[in-house]
Scaffold this motif. Structure first.
Motif, PDB file in Angstrom:
ATOM      1  N   ARG A 153      16.907  -1.089   9.790  1.00  0.00           N
ATOM      2  CA  ARG A 153      16.612  -0.951   8.357  1.00  0.00           C
ATOM      3  C   ARG A 153      17.876  -1.048   7.504  1.00  0.00           C
ATOM      4  O   ARG A 153      17.892  -1.705   6.466  1.00  0.00           O
ATOM      5  CB  ARG A 153      15.912   0.389   8.142  1.00  0.00           C
ATOM      6  CG  ARG A 153      15.447   0.689   6.755  1.00  0.00           C
ATOM      7  CD  ARG A 153      14.523   1.889   6.822  1.00  0.00           C
ATOM      8  NE  ARG A 153      14.182   2.411   5.518  1.00  0.00           N
ATOM      9  CZ  ARG A 153      14.863   3.368   4.900  1.00  0.00           C
ATOM     10  NH1 ARG A 153      15.913   3.894   5.497  1.00  0.00           N
ATOM     11  NH2 ARG A 153      14.502   3.796   3.710  1.00  0.00           N
ATOM     12  N   ASN A 154      18.948  -0.397   7.938  1.00  0.00           N
ATOM     13  CA  ASN A 154      20.187  -0.410   7.152  1.00  0.00           C
ATOM     14  C   ASN A 154      20.773  -1.814   7.055  1.00  0.00           C
ATOM     15  O   ASN A 154      21.279  -2.211   5.998  1.00  0.00           O
ATOM     16  CB  ASN A 154      21.214   0.537   7.773  1.00  0.00           C
ATOM     17  CG  ASN A 154      20.810   1.987   7.631  1.00  0.00           C
ATOM     18  OD1 ASN A 154      20.002   2.313   6.765  1.00  0.00           O
ATOM     19  ND2 ASN A 154      21.357   2.848   8.465  1.00  0.00           N
ATOM     20  N   ILE A 155      20.714  -2.560   8.148  1.00  0.00           N
ATOM     21  CA  ILE A 155      21.228  -3.937   8.128  1.00  0.00           C
ATOM     22  C   ILE A 155      20.434  -4.773   7.135  1.00  0.00           C
ATOM     23  O   ILE A 155      20.994  -5.540   6.341  1.00  0.00           O
ATOM     24  CB  ILE A 155      21.142  -4.549   9.543  1.00  0.00           C
ATOM     25  CG1 ILE A 155      21.985  -3.730  10.520  1.00  0.00           C
ATOM     26  CG2 ILE A 155      21.586  -6.004   9.527  1.00  0.00           C
ATOM     27  CD1 ILE A 155      21.844  -4.173  11.958  1.00  0.00           C
ATOM     28  N   LEU A 156      19.139  -4.620   7.161  1.00  0.00           N
ATOM     29  CA  LEU A 156      18.273  -5.372   6.258  1.00  0.00           C
ATOM     30  C   LEU A 156      18.545  -5.008   4.801  1.00  0.00           C
ATOM     31  O   LEU A 156      18.682  -5.883   3.933  1.00  0.00           O
ATOM     32  CB  LEU A 156      16.812  -5.104   6.611  1.00  0.00           C
ATOM     33  CG  LEU A 156      15.758  -5.718   5.684  1.00  0.00           C
ATOM     34  CD1 LEU A 156      15.823  -7.232   5.756  1.00  0.00           C
ATOM     35  CD2 LEU A 156      14.375  -5.230   6.052  1.00  0.00           C
ATOM     36  N   LEU A 157      18.658  -3.715   4.510  1.00  0.00           N
ATOM     37  CA  LEU A 157      18.862  -3.280   3.126  1.00  0.00           C
ATOM     38  C   LEU A 157      20.199  -3.752   2.576  1.00  0.00           C
ATOM     39  O   LEU A 157      20.304  -4.126   1.405  1.00  0.00           O
ATOM     40  CB  LEU A 157      18.768  -1.753   3.042  1.00  0.00           C
ATOM     41  CG  LEU A 157      17.374  -1.158   3.246  1.00  0.00           C
ATOM     42  CD1 LEU A 157      17.432   0.355   3.280  1.00  0.00           C
ATOM     43  CD2 LEU A 157      16.426  -1.613   2.127  1.00  0.00           C
ATOM     44  N   ASN A 209      19.424   5.194  -3.607  1.00  0.00           N
ATOM     45  CA  ASN A 209      18.813   3.869  -3.425  1.00  0.00           C
ATOM     46  C   ASN A 209      17.482   3.769  -4.156  1.00  0.00           C
ATOM     47  O   ASN A 209      17.157   2.741  -4.758  1.00  0.00           O
ATOM     48  CB  ASN A 209      18.614   3.581  -1.945  1.00  0.00           C
ATOM     49  CG  ASN A 209      19.928   3.377  -1.211  1.00  0.00           C
ATOM     50  OD1 ASN A 209      20.918   2.975  -1.811  1.00  0.00           O
ATOM     51  ND2 ASN A 209      19.948   3.686   0.064  1.00  0.00           N
ATOM     52  N   LEU A 210      16.706   4.845  -4.119  1.00  0.00           N
ATOM     53  CA  LEU A 210      15.424   4.851  -4.820  1.00  0.00           C
ATOM     54  C   LEU A 210      15.644   4.828  -6.330  1.00  0.00           C
ATOM     55  O   LEU A 210      14.912   4.146  -7.054  1.00  0.00           O
ATOM     56  CB  LEU A 210      14.618   6.084  -4.418  1.00  0.00           C
ATOM     57  CG  LEU A 210      13.220   6.204  -5.029  1.00  0.00           C
ATOM     58  CD1 LEU A 210      12.361   5.003  -4.638  1.00  0.00           C
ATOM     59  CD2 LEU A 210      12.545   7.495  -4.592  1.00  0.00           C
ATOM     60  N   LYS A 266      10.318  -5.109  -4.612  1.00  0.00           N
ATOM     61  CA  LYS A 266       9.123  -4.810  -3.819  1.00  0.00           C
ATOM     62  C   LYS A 266       9.468  -4.562  -2.353  1.00  0.00           C
ATOM     63  O   LYS A 266       8.931  -3.639  -1.734  1.00  0.00           O
ATOM     64  CB  LYS A 266       8.121  -5.959  -3.936  1.00  0.00           C
ATOM     65  CG  LYS A 266       7.466  -6.080  -5.305  1.00  0.00           C
ATOM     66  CD  LYS A 266       6.273  -7.017  -5.248  1.00  0.00           C
ATOM     67  CE  LYS A 266       6.664  -8.381  -4.743  1.00  0.00           C
ATOM     68  NZ  LYS A 266       5.498  -9.282  -4.643  1.00  0.00           N
ATOM     69  N   ILE A 267      10.382  -5.365  -1.802  1.00  0.00           N
ATOM     70  CA  ILE A 267      10.752  -5.169  -0.399  1.00  0.00           C
ATOM     71  C   ILE A 267      11.478  -3.841  -0.217  1.00  0.00           C
ATOM     72  O   ILE A 267      11.195  -3.078   0.713  1.00  0.00           O
ATOM     73  CB  ILE A 267      11.641  -6.330   0.091  1.00  0.00           C
ATOM     74  CG1 ILE A 267      10.882  -7.661  -0.025  1.00  0.00           C
ATOM     75  CG2 ILE A 267      12.070  -6.103   1.527  1.00  0.00           C
ATOM     76  CD1 ILE A 267      11.718  -8.869   0.346  1.00  0.00           C
ATOM     77  N   ILE A 268      12.396  -3.545  -1.126  1.00  0.00           N
ATOM     78  CA  ILE A 268      13.170  -2.304  -1.014  1.00  0.00           C
ATOM     79  C   ILE A 268      12.257  -1.093  -1.163  1.00  0.00           C
ATOM     80  O   ILE A 268      12.385  -0.108  -0.426  1.00  0.00           O
ATOM     81  CB  ILE A 268      14.296  -2.288  -2.061  1.00  0.00           C
ATOM     82  CG1 ILE A 268      15.295  -3.414  -1.772  1.00  0.00           C
ATOM     83  CG2 ILE A 268      15.008  -0.948  -2.053  1.00  0.00           C
ATOM     84  CD1 ILE A 268      16.345  -3.599  -2.846  1.00  0.00           C
TER      85      ILE A 268
END
Length: 854
Positions: free
Chosen positions: A311-315, A346-347, A335-337
């Motif tokens: 997840r962290n790599i993707l974000l 982050n939110l 939308k993805i985040i």
């Protein structure tokens, strides 16, 4: 991924040690450990024979029943070397005792463990290969775990064991791995077991591993174990324990399969898209398309949410694209985040991004056809109010902007947003003023109430906005947040809109403290026009409903004084406010009611509504400051200046003039009021004329006003109004004429101005359609004909018409046929029987008797 400390410690314990009577010295432990290592030269795990067991028993008399624990060392060089324990946080290096460091996916997190030398032969290892399968499998997932395998150096074998004092220092440095280090270094003697058991007890605080009699022990490896039955222990218990371990093995294997599938999916579906995103930063269209593919792929792989390991790599990859100035791309990224269930800062960032996209008018169509609304509602529904209050503020602000568009507003309502908003408001209201989050949540409540104000204008939203749920929560918020002026404005704005509907107005009237809160706000923010005018508007709607609401407000302490003070304040502001402006042609034109005038209009409406209640009206009629201000409005304002204000003032005076009470301020100022009303009669505004005539209808009960009417020739104007054929005009005009006929010396004017003929025409026009007006006409004609000598001299040529009308109207069958409105038919019949019939019958008898004699 590195497991928790507790999990590492639990999984690193292949067996449990039992305490023995006498501990051994440190030098004895180290020497025996070295001797044990030197004897391990066979390619097979050591399996002692009976003689060896006897021999070892003689060497270690403290091991009860000649039993020795068998240490299964794991050979990573075998065919199963690619498999390791998932989430163990360690990797086993072959034939070395140096620590192996594993760098987890989380930054700056490492784990290290010392391992004993494994036997070279793997034949015996196959007996437990299934049970140990989970310990090796993760080593094949090279992208998840990376570890440098330390090569064997036989020359350094003597350095693999520290002295006991050094080992204890190591235990102090790492509580996570202390138990594993001790047990993996322990030799097969009782003194070592005593050392480890004591250490385990003191550090873990658990005695589960040491239950049983002294000398008993169990040998256990992850998932499966060789059991030596203890004396007195039933075999069924061992079978049950084995069944539990087999269930655990099944779960572990299922979890491992899931990880392997996720790893394969990541490399085949996700990574290519991420590479595509990194290469096409200059092409927005391709980036948007890639984001769409990524979102779909993540959904297909069940990788949305927090459980996804990469997840962290993707974000990080997605965050790099956020800085690109493109709202369509930002919408895809947001939308993805949001689907990845981010939290914390982050939110907050992604909710800010969503708000930025929504407030741009040019993005309306892409938002309307997208699912961003769904993700924002999920954030609002699931996120913790106190932990993520800042993110919820931006989320709510984005929803507020969306609600301004009809299509999005309807979609929002259909998805249950109203319920979410009310639940959120309820949670906020449960946080009291002394709480540290109280003030921070005020901004969220502003956005929430602003959205509700928009939705209150939508019929579909109001159907879901339960009055019994919404109104009390709004009132609670208003009372708790009375110190926040801006928030109070939004809350009363919602209530002012809802109060225009009967069910919401009734729910508001049932909130016993609403009047107290409104009065407190009016006193606190007296010159805050936008707040005051909304509260006054609400009070006007409440007092228009029923006598109970009027009396309840009037009984609140200081209610009349508060209204009087507001009246004085805005009257003075209005005196200093510009009323006229010049158009382009230079002509002077009246402005729309100023802010001060607007407050006065609605304030006077409240007074007029309150005065309908008998006791309240009588009290207000005796309130000299209040009546004085109403009269002042008629003095300094003309109908042309502000029509609504002047007419409302005349209406309030009319209501108060109804009450004939001692110390009445209206009666005290009645002649002055009559002078002001004369100005209204001369205006071209028919509504103003009607209100003036109504006031004269009440005031003409006093002979001073009747004299004034005759002196100023006002009666001529009143008689002329009978030709209007409008019930609302004819009724108050007949009231004035009825009062004038009380004085015998004033009756002759009816004949001179043709008043009797016009009254008979009104009776013929309205007749059975309005028994109240017909009764009023008959009473006027009765007074007028009191001392009549002949019908000809009194009614002239209209006598026969009057006889025919009265005869017809007194016929019961005619009365029943002429009651057009079924809803008021019963009421009209009562009025016909009790009011009209007695007067009309007497008038008919009088006319017939004088008509026959003449």
């Amino acid at each position: 991924m590195q497991a928790s400390k507790t999990e590492n410690r639990r999984k690193a314990e292949p067996f449990y040690w039992l305490s023995v009577a006498k501990p051994r010295t440190s030098s004895e432990i180290v020497n025996e450990a070295r001797d044990a290592l030197q004897t391990v030269k066979t390619p097979r795990p050591f399996t002692p024979t009976d003689e060896q067991r006897k021999l070892s028993g003689s060497q270690s008399s403290r091991c009860p029943q000649n039993r020795r624990p068998v240490l299964f060392s794991l050979d990573t060089s075998s065919s199963d070397s690619s498999e390791s324990r998932p989430n163990s946080g360690v990797r086993l290096s072959p034939l070395t005792h140096k620590p192996v460091v594993i760098i987890s996916e989380k930054k700056d997190e490492v784990s290290s463990v010392f391992h004993p030398t494994p036997p070279a032969d793997t034949a015996e290892l196959r007996k437990v290969s299934k049970a140990c399968k989970g310990l090796f499998r993760a080593t094949s997932l090279k992208d998840l775990f990376s570890a440098k395998v330390v090569p064997l150096d036989q020359n350094e074998m003597k350095l693999d064991f520290e002295e006991p004092t050094m080992m204890m220092n190591s235990l102090d440095r790492s509580n996570n791995n202390c138990l594993a280090e001790q047990k993996l270094y322990t030799s097969f003697n009782d003194e070592n077991r005593q050392l480890i058991c004591n250490e385990h007890t003191s550090r873990s605080g658990s005695k589960d591993s040491m239950e049983g009699t002294p000398g008993n022990f169990s040998l256990q490896l992850q998932g499966e174990s060789d059991q030596i039955e203890e004396p007195g222990k039933k075999s069924s218990q061992l079978r049950t324990s084995g069944q539990k371990r087999r269930v655990t093995d099944l779960k572990d294997e299922t979890r491992i399969n899931e990880w392997e599938e996720e790893d394969f999916f990541w490399h085949t579906r996700i990574l290519p898209i991420l590479h595509e995103l990194e290469k096409r930063e200059d092409n927005i269209e391709h980036l948007c398309l890639a984001c769409t593919k990524l979102h779909q792929a993540l959904g297909d792989g069940n990788m949305l949410g927090k459980r996804f390991k990469r997840r962290n790599i993707l974000l990080k990859t997605l965050y790099k694209l956020v800085d690109i100035d493109s709202d369509p791309l930002s919408l895809k990224l947001a939308k993805i985040i949001l689907a990845m269930k981010v939290d914390g800062k982050n939110l907050v960032s992604v909710c800010k991004l969503a708000f930025k996209i929504c407030r741009n008018e040019n993005n309306y169509f892409i938002i309307q056809n997208d699912t961003l609304l769904d993700y924002l509602l999920q954030v609002l529904w699931h996120e913790d109010l106190q932990k993520n209050h800042e993110a919820l503020i931006y989320c709510m602000a984005a929803l507020k902007v969306m609600s301004e568009k009809e299509a999005l507003r309807l979609k929002m309502v259909s998805k249950g947003a109203i319920e979410m908003f009310l639940e959120l408001m309820k949670q906020i209201n449960n946080i009291k003023e002394h709480d540290t989050y109280f003030s921070k949540l005020g901004l969220l409540l502003v956005q929430l109430t602003a959205t509700l104000r928009i939705l209150a204008s939508c019929a579909q939203a109001r159907r879901q906005l339960s009055p019994s749920a919404a109104v009390p929560q709004l009132c609670v918020a208003l009372e708790q947040r009375s110190g926040d002026k801006d928030l109070c404005i939004w809350i009363v704005s919602v209530l002012s809109k809802l109060s225009t509907y009967n069910d919401f107005c009734a729910a508001l009237a049932d909130c016993s403290r609403c009047y107290i809160v409104f009065l407190a706000l009016l006193n606190k923010y007296q010159k805050q026009q936008d707040l005051v005018i909304r509260i006054i508007f609400i009070l006007g709607n409440l007092t228009a409903r029923n006598d109970q609401s009027r009396e309840q407000f009037f009984k609140e302490k200081g209610s009349v004084n508060t209204l009087t003070s507001l009246f004085q304040t805005y009257y003075e502001l209005d005196l200093n406010a510009p009323t006229w402006h010049h158009d382009r042609k230079g002509k002077s034109q009246p402005k729309y009611p100023s802010e001060a005038e607007d407050v006065l209009i609605k304030l006077i409406r409240v007074l007029a509504n309150l005065s309908i209640h008998p006791r309240v009206g009588a009290a207000l009629a005796a309130a000299h400051p209040l009546v004085g201000l109403l009269v002042t409005v008629l003095e300094y304002k003309s109908v042309d200046d502000c029509e609504e204000l002047v007419i409302n003032a005349a209406t309030a005076i009319n209501n108060l003039s109804y009450y004939q009470v001692e110390n009445s301020a209206v009666q005290e100022k009645q002649l002055h009021i009559a002078e002001m009303l004369l100005t209204l009669l001369m205006s071209d505004n028919m509504d103003a004329v009607v209100e003036a005539v109504r006031v004269f209808g009440n005031l003409s009960q006093h002979h001073e006003i009747r004299d004034f009417i005759m002196q100023k020739k006002i009666y001529k104007f009143v008689i002329a109004l009978l030709d209007s054929k409008d019930r609302e005009v004819c009724f108050p005009a007949c009231g004035v004429l009825l009062n004038l006929t009380v004085d015998e010396n004033k009756r002759a004017f009816l004949m001179e101005e043709g008043g009797t003929g016009k009254l008979i025409d009104c009776l013929q026009d309205f007749g059975p359609a309005d028994w109240q007006l017909s009764c009023l006409i008959c009473k006027t004609l009765w007074n007028y004909s009191e001392n009549v000598a002949s019908t000809a001299s009194c009614f002239g040529g209209s006598t026969n018409t009057l006889l025919m009308l009265l005869t017809a109207l007194l016929d019961e069958e005619v009365e029943l046929e002429c009651s057009l409105d079924k809803d008021i038919k019963d009421c009209q019949r009562v009025y016909w029987e009790r009011e009209f019939k007695p007067v009309a019958a007497k008038l008919l008898d009088r006319i017939q008797s004088h008509h026959s004699s003449s």
